[in-house]
Design a protein around this motif. Sequence first.
Motif, PDB file in Angstrom:
ATOM      1  N   GLY A  12       0.791  -1.228   0.000  1.00 49.06           N
ATOM      2  CA  GLY A  12       0.000   0.000   0.000  1.00 49.06           C
ATOM      3  C   GLY A  12       0.817   1.268   0.000  1.00 49.06           C
ATOM      4  O   GLY A  12       0.263   2.372   0.049  1.00 49.06           O
ATOM      5  N   VAL A  13       2.142   1.137  -0.057  1.00 49.33           N
ATOM      6  CA  VAL A  13       3.022   2.311  -0.077  1.00 49.33           C
ATOM      7  C   VAL A  13       3.211   2.774  -1.518  1.00 49.33           C
ATOM      8  O   VAL A  13       3.446   1.966  -2.418  1.00 49.33           O
ATOM      9  N   ASN A  14       3.107   4.063  -1.743  1.00 45.55           N
ATOM     10  CA  ASN A  14       3.251   4.613  -3.084  1.00 45.55           C
ATOM     11  C   ASN A  14       4.651   4.338  -3.630  1.00 45.55           C
ATOM     12  O   ASN A  14       5.643   4.448  -2.891  1.00 45.55           O
ATOM     13  N   LEU A  22      13.413  -5.819  -1.680  1.00 52.17           N
ATOM     14  CA  LEU A  22      12.245  -5.853  -0.810  1.00 52.17           C
ATOM     15  C   LEU A  22      11.164  -4.878  -1.259  1.00 52.17           C
ATOM     16  O   LEU A  22       9.972  -5.189  -1.170  1.00 52.17           O
ATOM     17  N   LEU A  23      11.549  -3.713  -1.734  1.00 47.48           N
ATOM     18  CA  LEU A  23      10.574  -2.669  -2.037  1.00 47.48           C
ATOM     19  C   LEU A  23       9.960  -2.794  -3.426  1.00 47.48           C
ATOM     20  O   LEU A  23       8.800  -2.421  -3.630  1.00 47.48           O
ATOM     21  N   PHE A  24      10.716  -3.325  -4.389  1.00 43.51           N
ATOM     22  CA  PHE A  24      10.230  -3.284  -5.767  1.00 43.51           C
ATOM     23  C   PHE A  24       9.939  -4.653  -6.371  1.00 43.51           C
ATOM     24  O   PHE A  24       9.527  -4.728  -7.528  1.00 43.51           O
ATOM     25  N   SER A  25      10.120  -5.733  -5.612  1.00 45.93           N
ATOM     26  CA  SER A  25       9.827  -7.061  -6.158  1.00 45.93           C
ATOM     27  C   SER A  25       8.350  -7.218  -6.490  1.00 45.93           C
ATOM     28  O   SER A  25       7.991  -7.924  -7.429  1.00 45.93           O
ATOM     29  N   ARG A  26       7.483  -6.579  -5.724  1.00 45.06           N
ATOM     30  CA  ARG A  26       6.039  -6.704  -5.934  1.00 45.06           C
ATOM     31  C   ARG A  26       5.421  -5.412  -6.468  1.00 45.06           C
ATOM     32  O   ARG A  26       4.204  -5.276  -6.474  1.00 45.06           O
ATOM     33  N   THR A  27       6.238  -4.479  -6.911  1.00 49.14           N
ATOM     34  CA  THR A  27       5.718  -3.219  -7.445  1.00 49.14           C
ATOM     35  C   THR A  27       5.437  -3.357  -8.927  1.00 49.14           C
ATOM     36  O   THR A  27       6.320  -3.716  -9.707  1.00 49.14           O
ATOM     37  N   ASP A  28       4.200  -3.084  -9.320  1.00 49.23           N
ATOM     38  CA  ASP A  28       3.823  -3.174 -10.727  1.00 49.23           C
ATOM     39  C   ASP A  28       4.430  -1.999 -11.498  1.00 49.23           C
ATOM     40  O   ASP A  28       4.366  -0.846 -11.047  1.00 49.23           O
TER      41      ASP A  28
END
Length: 258
Positions: free
Chosen positions: A13-15, A121-127
């Motif tokens: 949920g973090v931008n 950790l931060l961008f593995s699940r970022t579309d």
Amino acid sequence: MASPSRAAAWLDGVNPVAKVAIVIVLAVPLLVSIDAVSAATALALEMLAVPLTGLRYRVVLARMLPVLAFAPVAALSMLLYARPGGTVYGTFLFATVSDASISLSLAVLLRVLALALPMILLFSRTDPTELADALAQVAKLPSRFVLGVLAGARTVGLFVDDWRTMSLARRARGLGDRGAVRRFLSMAFVLLVFAVRRGTTLATAMEARGFGADIPRTWSRPSTLSARDAVALVGALALIAAALGAAVASGAFRVVGT
């Protein structure tokens, strides 16, 4: 029903722009300092934050394998060629192993890991589309640049599929069991040709659909900042402050170049 590995996580949920800011907050202090204590503390705290990402530890480890393979190389160069200091354990030509080079190599090893882990950790699940929306709407980057980068990022998966298809085709023809270097070079050249052709087609299609226009664009999915983004950023500040504080308290804190 979603699998456990894809269940919603707190950091989902973090931008994306806030995630970029978190990476900068964590990276800059680690880049300007060079001691093992701060890097080890940051790395340990980052590992404790893994449950917030929705990733499993074995998945994180698998994605860290390239970094784990590269980090010892960087550490070895420091071990052999850093400025000697303290007890000297051995010398060979320009290489000298001493107390100072050992501590510096350990610091570099831990720092490479501590710098790479937040990205995973931060961008593995970022579309990529969500990231593009955030960069254009929140960071106010030019839409033409953002959309071009997004289009390029979307083709990475196609390159992987092309490489796999070429490998299977060569193996089916009996060409995949020998000459590894020649095979790699020939496949890389073919992949380059595919990339140029696909890029030309993609650029023409995007231009035809108005993606190159100078008029302000509208966005179908709004991207905004929220309180969760502020909490995540404060958490990153607390993490790096704890890491640097541990180094200062132990007397190991050292700035690059000193």
